[in-house]
Design an enzyme around this catalytic site. Structure first.
Site, PDB file in Angstrom:
ATOM      1  N   ASP A 244      85.553  36.312  31.768  1.00 43.03           N
ATOM      2  CA  ASP A 244      85.067  37.866  31.738  1.00 43.03           C
ATOM      3  C   ASP A 244      83.365  37.907  32.075  1.00 43.03           C
ATOM      4  OD1 ASP A 244      84.783  40.423  32.062  1.00 43.03           O
ATOM      5  OD2 ASP A 244      85.990  40.966  30.187  1.00 43.03           O
ATOM      6  N   GLU A 442      84.438  50.807  28.266  1.00 40.88           N
ATOM      7  CA  GLU A 442      84.386  49.778  27.432  1.00 40.88           C
ATOM      8  C   GLU A 442      83.766  50.188  26.263  1.00 40.88           C
ATOM      9  OE1 GLU A 442      82.991  46.060  29.109  1.00 40.88           O
ATOM     10  OE2 GLU A 442      83.758  46.754  31.220  1.00 40.88           O
TER      11      GLU A 442
HETATM   12  C1  BGC Z   1      85.156  43.805  31.939  1.00 36.31           C
HETATM   13  C2  BGC Z   1      86.610  43.385  32.968  1.00 36.31           C
HETATM   14  C3  BGC Z   1      86.231  43.478  34.272  1.00 36.31           C
HETATM   15  C4  BGC Z   1      84.853  42.754  34.446  1.00 36.31           C
HETATM   16  C5  BGC Z   1      84.162  42.712  36.044  1.00 36.31           C
HETATM   17  C6  BGC Z   1      84.028  43.359  32.516  1.00 36.31           C
HETATM   18  O1  BGC Z   1      82.758  43.785  31.833  1.00 36.31           O
HETATM   19  O2  BGC Z   1      85.704  43.595  30.599  1.00 36.31           O
HETATM   20  O3  BGC Z   1      87.717  44.168  32.529  1.00 36.31           O
HETATM   21  O4  BGC Z   1      87.136  43.144  35.232  1.00 36.31           O
HETATM   22  O5  BGC Z   1      83.657  43.221  33.881  1.00 36.31           O
HETATM   23  O6  BGC Z   1      83.824  43.820  36.357  1.00 36.31           O
HETATM   24  C1  BGC Z   2      79.140  46.141  35.594  1.00 36.17           C
HETATM   25  C2  BGC Z   2      80.508  46.001  35.259  1.00 36.17           C
HETATM   26  C3  BGC Z   2      80.648  44.917  34.315  1.00 36.17           C
HETATM   27  C4  BGC Z   2      79.624  45.447  33.080  1.00 36.17           C
HETATM   28  C5  BGC Z   2      79.729  44.522  31.932  1.00 36.17           C
HETATM   29  C6  BGC Z   2      78.138  46.329  34.743  1.00 36.17           C
HETATM   30  O1  BGC Z   2      77.037  46.353  35.021  1.00 36.17           O
HETATM   31  O2  BGC Z   2      79.028  46.759  36.793  1.00 36.17           O
HETATM   32  O3  BGC Z   2      81.440  45.467  36.279  1.00 36.17           O
HETATM   33  O4  BGC Z   2      82.020  45.098  33.660  1.00 36.17           O
HETATM   34  O5  BGC Z   2      78.358  45.332  33.474  1.00 36.17           O
HETATM   35  O6  BGC Z   2      80.473  44.552  30.832  1.00 36.17           O
END
Ligand code: BGC
Ligand code: BGC
Length: 568
Positions: A244, A442
């Protein structure tokens, strides 16, 4: 591989801009030394949701309320076509979390708290993403996040802050449960949280994303037993494991140590959003200095190439045919097309759960109607997180139809509408009022208190005095503590996060379709039930029990045959 993170949108964010952008990367990779095309990945988690004017389907918790594997498969297929039309062939979906604590900000990304439902719907989603012909119109699904995240403990996220990550500064400081620790035993981990992954692998999943969470204090990204022994060994998974976003940086302050731990544990592809050059140099060094066996790298590379071969990216090399596909295999016109929007509207209706009803639903066509609430005419609130931007936002973030649009299409329309309930002296037979959560994503959605905010309760109370019958629709990514709303409402409806075709909720309220949605998660009615005992017995005998998984009232359509057969 190259990814767009949430909101990582090229140009004006349109499907055309996406197509040109992805194409430029694929072309460049074809001109590289080995000429192996990159795999472009994106978080198409409820439709191709970063793309302006794409069809935004309901979030997974809503799809869980439909309990309909065929519908989930059809939604994934439509999402795959919209994704493939922009050239991206990999989606970081479906999320197979089995959320147990609604205070978790990712609750809406899981289908249900019931592992067997998640397994069934997750497998259907994988099939839908891949389609019948993977090289032709398939998009790789990614079963995520492996494994256990639905069991993370409130308050444990803080204990896993990593002071060496600058990126965290100001961000994530108040995360409580997301990316936290899982303390259940192996039997429960397998029975509840592994089960959907087993089903997804059987359904043909070729990529799996590791989970940020830890199990008894050990990060899954460095967990050889879970990633290699269980997933690749026991389950026979022969695709690849992707880490991830920046997750390996949580393993150790020293980059080389972190990389070595993740790769040795079984991660095959590493998601490095900001400094891939350092990462590549580190891997080479680790092998040269014999800190990492080259066989592990060969295995990871073989897994990635095998998946690329299966989706047809290597066509013309593997079987010797010279021809290479130049265009994305699907025309760009499918993005946001009417057919997909109709499917989304059907999915929204099927996911709508009537929690209580004193006989007010369906709303008769001759009743006068008042419409109120900030969410009732707001696409962005209804779409929630992972929509155009990472966190999502209220407002007209993309095109679609709202609950209000649906209500206005009835013969008598609505006699008055105001987002905040300022409807003057108007009275009506029936009021429809939405209450809502604003978009979050998240750990930003980790919330200690799930109560409906007082200002929203005030609006409900004010409208109560202006109507004979009151319908309250909850637009949220999880159950909310409804408090006084319960006393005011003659009917309570869970609309979840419907996406761009929220008029599907109006279809249910008006009796245009039959209503068959069922709770995919238990709906607590007291604070203690949120995290406490599943039966609510902590509250004493007085308290109402939580509404159980599977709860929901059937409504027959007001007139004409139902457009969807209700399950027996
Ligand atoms: C998330 C994932 C996601 C990835 C890419 C992470 O922060 O936990 O679900 O696929 O970012 O954007
Ligand atoms: C990104 C997401 C990613 C996240 C990390 C963001 O800045 O756009 O894709 O999941 O950071 O948790």
């Amino acid at each position: 591989s190259v990814l767009s993170g949430g909101g990582g949108n090229p140009g004006d964010g349109s499907a055309d801009a996406w197509r040109a952008h992805v194409r430029s990367y694929v072309d460049a990779s074809r001109r590289s030394r080995l000429g192996i095309p990159i795999l472009y990945g994106t978080d198409a988690v409820h439709g191709h949701n970063n793309v302006i004017d794409a069809t935004i389907f309901p979030h997974n918790i809503a799809m869980g309320a439909t309990r309909d594997a065929d519908l989930v498969r059809a939604v994934a297929r439509a999402s795959a076509l919209e994704t493939a039309a922009t050239g991206a062939r990999w989606s970081f979906a479906p999320c197979l979390a089995v959320p147990q604590d609604p205070r978790w900000g990712r609750t809406y990304e899981g289908f249900s708290q019931d592992p067997s439902l998640v397994a069934t719907l997750g497998a259907a989603a994988v099939q839908g993403w891949h389609g019948d012909d993977l090289p032709a119109t398939g998009v790789l699904a990614c079963a995520k996040h492996y494994v256990g995240e639905g069991a993370t403990v409130w308050g444990s996220a803080g204990g896993h802050r990593h002071p060496w990550i600058d990126w965290w500064d100001g961000w994530g400081a108040d995360w409580q449960i997301d990316q936290g620790d899982v303390v259940i035993d192996e039997d429960e981990l397998r029975r509840v949280h592994l089960r959907p992954f087993t089903a997804a692998v059987r359904a043909g999943a070729l990529t799996v994303m590791a989970c940020y969470c830890s199990w008894h204090g050990r990060r899954v990204h460095a967990h050889r037993y879970l990633l290699t022994d269980v997933l690749k060994g026991e389950l026979g998974f022969d695709g690849f494991v992707v880490s991830d976003w920046m997750a390996i940086d949580q393993l150790h302050p020293d980059h080389a140590t972190a990389v070595a731990r993740a790769l040795a544990a079984g991660v095959d592809m590493v998601m490095v959003p900001f400094d891939h050059r350092r990462f590549v140099a580190t891997v080479v060094e680790l092998v040269e200095q014999e800190h990492l066996p080259v066989e592990r790298i060969d295995d990871a590379v073989a897994r990635i190439l095998r998946v690329k071969a299966r989706i047809g990216l290597l066509d013309g090399r593997v079987d010797g045919r010279a021809e290479v596909r130049d265009e994305p295999p699907v025309p760009v016109e499918v993005v946001g097309c009417e057919e997909h929007r109709t499917l989304a509207r059907t999915a929204v209706s099927a996911s709508t759960v009537v929690l209580t009803d004193d006989g007010v639903l369906p709303i008769p066509d001759d009743a006068t109607l008042l419409a109120v609430g900030e969410a009732i005419d707001d696409i962005g609130i209804g779409c929630g997180g992972w929509t155009i931007s990472w966190e999502g936002a209220a407002g007209a973030v993309t095109t679609g139809r709202t609950i209000l649009d649906g209500l206005r299409s009835r013969p008598g329309g609505v006699v008055a509408y105001d987002p905040h309930g300022a409807v003057g002296d108007v009275r009506a037979d029936v009021g429809v009022v939405t209450i809502h959560e604003l978009p979050y994503v998240e750990g930003g959605g980790d919330r200690a208190d799930l109560s409906v905010p007082p200002d929203q309760i005030d609006v409900v109370a004010r409208i109560r005095d202006r109507v004979d019958r009151l319908v309250v629709v909850v637009i949220s990514g999880r159950p909310l503590l409804l408090g006084a709303v319960l006393e005011h409402a003659d009917a309570l409806v869970a609309g979840w996060l419907p996406g761009s075709q929220a008029d599907g909720i109006a279809d249910v309220l008006l009796g245009r379709v039959s209503c068959t949605g069922r709770l995919p998660v238990r709906w607590p009615r007291t604070e203690a039930q949120v995290s406490g005992s599943p039966t609510g017995s902590d509250d004493g005998d007085e308290a109402p029990p939580p509404l159980p998984v599977g709860h929901g009232l059937d409504l027959a359509p007001a007139a004409g045959p139902p457009d969807r057969p209700s399950p027996a």
